[in-house]
Design an enzyme around this catalytic site. Sequence first.
Site, PDB file in Angstrom:
ATOM      1  N   LEU A 110      14.714  10.180  33.839  1.00 26.52           N
ATOM      2  CA  LEU A 110      15.323   8.902  34.329  1.00 26.52           C
ATOM      3  C   LEU A 110      16.348   9.180  35.283  1.00 26.52           C
ATOM      4  O   LEU A 110      16.903  10.446  34.991  1.00 26.52           O
ATOM      5  CB  LEU A 110      16.012   8.126  33.176  1.00 26.52           C
ATOM      6  CG  LEU A 110      15.009   7.410  32.151  1.00 26.52           C
ATOM      7  CD1 LEU A 110      15.985   6.619  31.130  1.00 26.52           C
ATOM      8  CD2 LEU A 110      14.165   6.280  32.803  1.00 26.52           C
ATOM      9  N   ASP A 111      16.274   8.482  36.482  1.00 28.61           N
ATOM     10  CA  ASP A 111      17.334   8.922  37.424  1.00 28.61           C
ATOM     11  C   ASP A 111      18.750   8.970  36.981  1.00 28.61           C
ATOM     12  O   ASP A 111      18.949   8.172  35.863  1.00 28.61           O
ATOM     13  CB  ASP A 111      17.520   7.986  38.564  1.00 28.61           C
ATOM     14  CG  ASP A 111      15.962   7.970  39.446  1.00 28.61           C
ATOM     15  OD1 ASP A 111      15.330   9.057  39.592  1.00 28.61           O
ATOM     16  OD2 ASP A 111      15.667   6.996  40.164  1.00 28.61           O
ATOM     17  N   ARG A 112      19.912   9.721  37.389  1.00 27.86           N
ATOM     18  CA  ARG A 112      20.983   9.653  36.792  1.00 27.86           C
ATOM     19  C   ARG A 112      21.605   8.323  36.547  1.00 27.86           C
ATOM     20  O   ARG A 112      22.089   7.835  35.397  1.00 27.86           O
ATOM     21  CB  ARG A 112      21.989  10.411  37.770  1.00 27.86           C
ATOM     22  CG  ARG A 112      23.462  10.614  37.054  1.00 27.86           C
ATOM     23  CD  ARG A 112      23.986  11.522  37.845  1.00 27.86           C
ATOM     24  NE  ARG A 112      25.337  11.949  37.231  1.00 27.86           N
ATOM     25  CZ  ARG A 112      26.228  12.870  37.667  1.00 27.86           C
ATOM     26  NH1 ARG A 112      26.071  13.571  38.722  1.00 27.86           N
ATOM     27  NH2 ARG A 112      27.494  13.350  37.035  1.00 27.86           N
ATOM     28  N   THR A 133      20.258   5.588  36.026  1.00 26.56           N
ATOM     29  CA  THR A 133      19.324   4.499  35.301  1.00 26.56           C
ATOM     30  C   THR A 133      19.681   4.514  33.963  1.00 26.56           C
ATOM     31  O   THR A 133      19.499   6.044  33.292  1.00 26.56           O
ATOM     32  CB  THR A 133      18.067   4.802  35.682  1.00 26.56           C
ATOM     33  OG1 THR A 133      17.482   4.737  37.091  1.00 26.56           O
ATOM     34  CG2 THR A 133      16.854   3.873  34.990  1.00 26.56           C
TER      35      THR A 133
END
Length: 236
Positions: free
Chosen positions: A50-52, A54
């Site tokens: 997951l993106d930082r 998100t």
Amino acid sequence: MLYQDEHIIAIEKPPGLLVHRSPIDRHETVFAVQTLRDQIGQHVYPAHRLDRPTSGVLVFSFSSEIAAKLGQQMMDKQVVKTYHAIVRGFVHHTGYIDYALKYRYDKIADKHKRPQQPPQPASTMYQSVAKFEVPEPVGKYQSARYSLVKLSPSTGRKHQLRRHMVHIRHPIIGDTTHGDGKQNKFAKQHFNFNNLALSCTQMGFSHPITGKWVTINSQMHSEMRLWLEKLAPFCV
């Protein structure tokens, strides 16, 4: 902990937490992999990222082999993911975004990747859940309009949901890379909202050992839930 068996464990990742050590932020000392390992006293292997900024469902396995099998399911589009986001403007309907995305290179994290790849196919289903209108001007708009949307990507490109929502002119609030700076500032000043309004709220996949379908649910992160409570009186 959202889910655990002898092969797989899933947690709710808060916004701002890196999944693992990254050249994007060499000074960061807290990571989901190490934190979970220390909590349970066992090595874990992330099955996806997951993106930082998100938040939401983050799945690990207890072996690299099972992580690879889960990763392959994702590559084969056999994993079902659902996200919730708060975006700019009124989203009135259900729709399908089929818009290829060029890989966005990070000069630090992607310095070893081959540049100039062709755009990669990317598709996302979206559905309007609720709409809100705050009678305060923002930039060129006479009022602040927001929608809570449900997003279901069938591919997993870098920043796909954030870029797809910008493509249809409904950027996700709190997106400092692709989003609307004036809207982000308004949300921060008027609602004390300081994160990305994007959470992975459900993930479903075939268990790599038993073959049974597993569905893992998570709430939107606490700051999103609090903001939605504040927006409730402005529901239209």
